[in-house]
Design an enzyme around this catalytic site. Sequence first.
Site, PDB file in Angstrom:
ATOM      1  N   CYS A 146       0.837  -1.201   0.000  1.00 50.16           N
ATOM      2  CA  CYS A 146       0.000   0.000   0.000  1.00 50.16           C
ATOM      3  C   CYS A 146       0.876   1.257   0.000  1.00 50.16           C
ATOM      4  O   CYS A 146       1.554   1.557  -0.979  1.00 50.16           O
ATOM      5  CB  CYS A 146      -0.948  -0.060   1.199  1.00 50.16           C
ATOM      6  SG  CYS A 146      -2.078   1.327   1.418  1.00 50.16           S
ATOM      7  N   ASP A 192      -9.597  -3.920  -6.453  1.00 46.03           N
ATOM      8  CA  ASP A 192      -8.777  -2.954  -5.717  1.00 46.03           C
ATOM      9  C   ASP A 192      -9.115  -1.561  -6.226  1.00 46.03           C
ATOM     10  O   ASP A 192      -8.776  -1.187  -7.344  1.00 46.03           O
ATOM     11  CB  ASP A 192      -7.290  -3.260  -5.935  1.00 46.03           C
ATOM     12  CG  ASP A 192      -6.374  -2.430  -5.049  1.00 46.03           C
ATOM     13  OD1 ASP A 192      -6.820  -1.368  -4.555  1.00 46.03           O
ATOM     14  OD2 ASP A 192      -5.220  -2.820  -4.854  1.00 46.03           O
ATOM     15  N   HIS A 224      -8.262  -4.785  -1.893  1.00 52.49           N
ATOM     16  CA  HIS A 224      -7.102  -4.070  -1.379  1.00 52.49           C
ATOM     17  C   HIS A 224      -6.812  -4.522   0.053  1.00 52.49           C
ATOM     18  O   HIS A 224      -7.715  -4.637   0.873  1.00 52.49           O
ATOM     19  CB  HIS A 224      -7.370  -2.561  -1.411  1.00 52.49           C
ATOM     20  CG  HIS A 224      -6.179  -1.742  -1.079  1.00 52.49           C
ATOM     21  ND1 HIS A 224      -5.279  -1.314  -2.026  1.00 52.49           N
ATOM     22  CD2 HIS A 224      -5.707  -1.276   0.100  1.00 52.49           C
ATOM     23  CE1 HIS A 224      -4.328  -0.610  -1.456  1.00 52.49           C
ATOM     24  NE2 HIS A 224      -4.557  -0.581  -0.155  1.00 52.49           N
TER      25      HIS A 224
END
Length: 259
Positions: A146, A192, A224
């Site tokens: 991330c 995502d 995600h």
Amino acid sequence: MADAEFIAQPPGPCCFVGTIHQGTPRGKIEKILNVPTYIARPAEDKSNGHVVFYFPDVWGLSNNASLLMDGFADAGYLTLGMDYFNGDPISKYRPSKNDPLPEGFDLGAWRTKHSTFAAENVPKWAAAVREKFGSERTKYACVGYCFGAPYVCNMLATDHVSAGAFAHPTFLKEENFTPIKHPLLLSCAEHDHAFNTEARRKAIDVLQRDKKVYHLQLFYGVGHGFATKADLDDPYQLWCKDQSLKGIIDWFDLWLVRS
């Protein structure tokens, strides 16, 4: 609404949800350049002599992150995770996974504060790690989840690492991909919001256009955060998380151990 300036969008609500993993981390937190750093050391009889730089997601040096770093250490890598949030991760504002962010929380200011600090200090921190833990035979890899993805790309544009990987990335522009000089693995979720199908295809187009060495993992049905915050009571989510880690380790083995 997506920001067209980015291929992978800045961290947002999809980055804040997930499951807190159970387990007792084996590593220790020490200060490197006054930055809290989680250090996971492999067993002496399993050490391959190489080092992994770990760049965490918005949960920072969470229990989940520590256990993942222990996983890299189990594979033989001395693994160091940098807390570029300096004790101010998103989890500080969400005591449990079901808590919303406080009313009035300024996400933009939080992102700017910590991305500015990280951009300036990741290179210094990495240099200090190489000075303290490296030797003539040491090779380095980097992995980011991330928020950590841009720092992987930045390191891959230098001669300080042999390979890198990121999972469910954020904060990436085309200019993050074009300078890459070393192999990159992309570990991605089908669903995502930060790095959707169109974004993944654009990233691959850039990598192919510039003849970069890369490998794409794409996991069906997950979203995600699957590689760091999966619901481990769901056998499929557990499998995806484990396969992401195994794939990244095998990628590092290829370029650091077997090359």
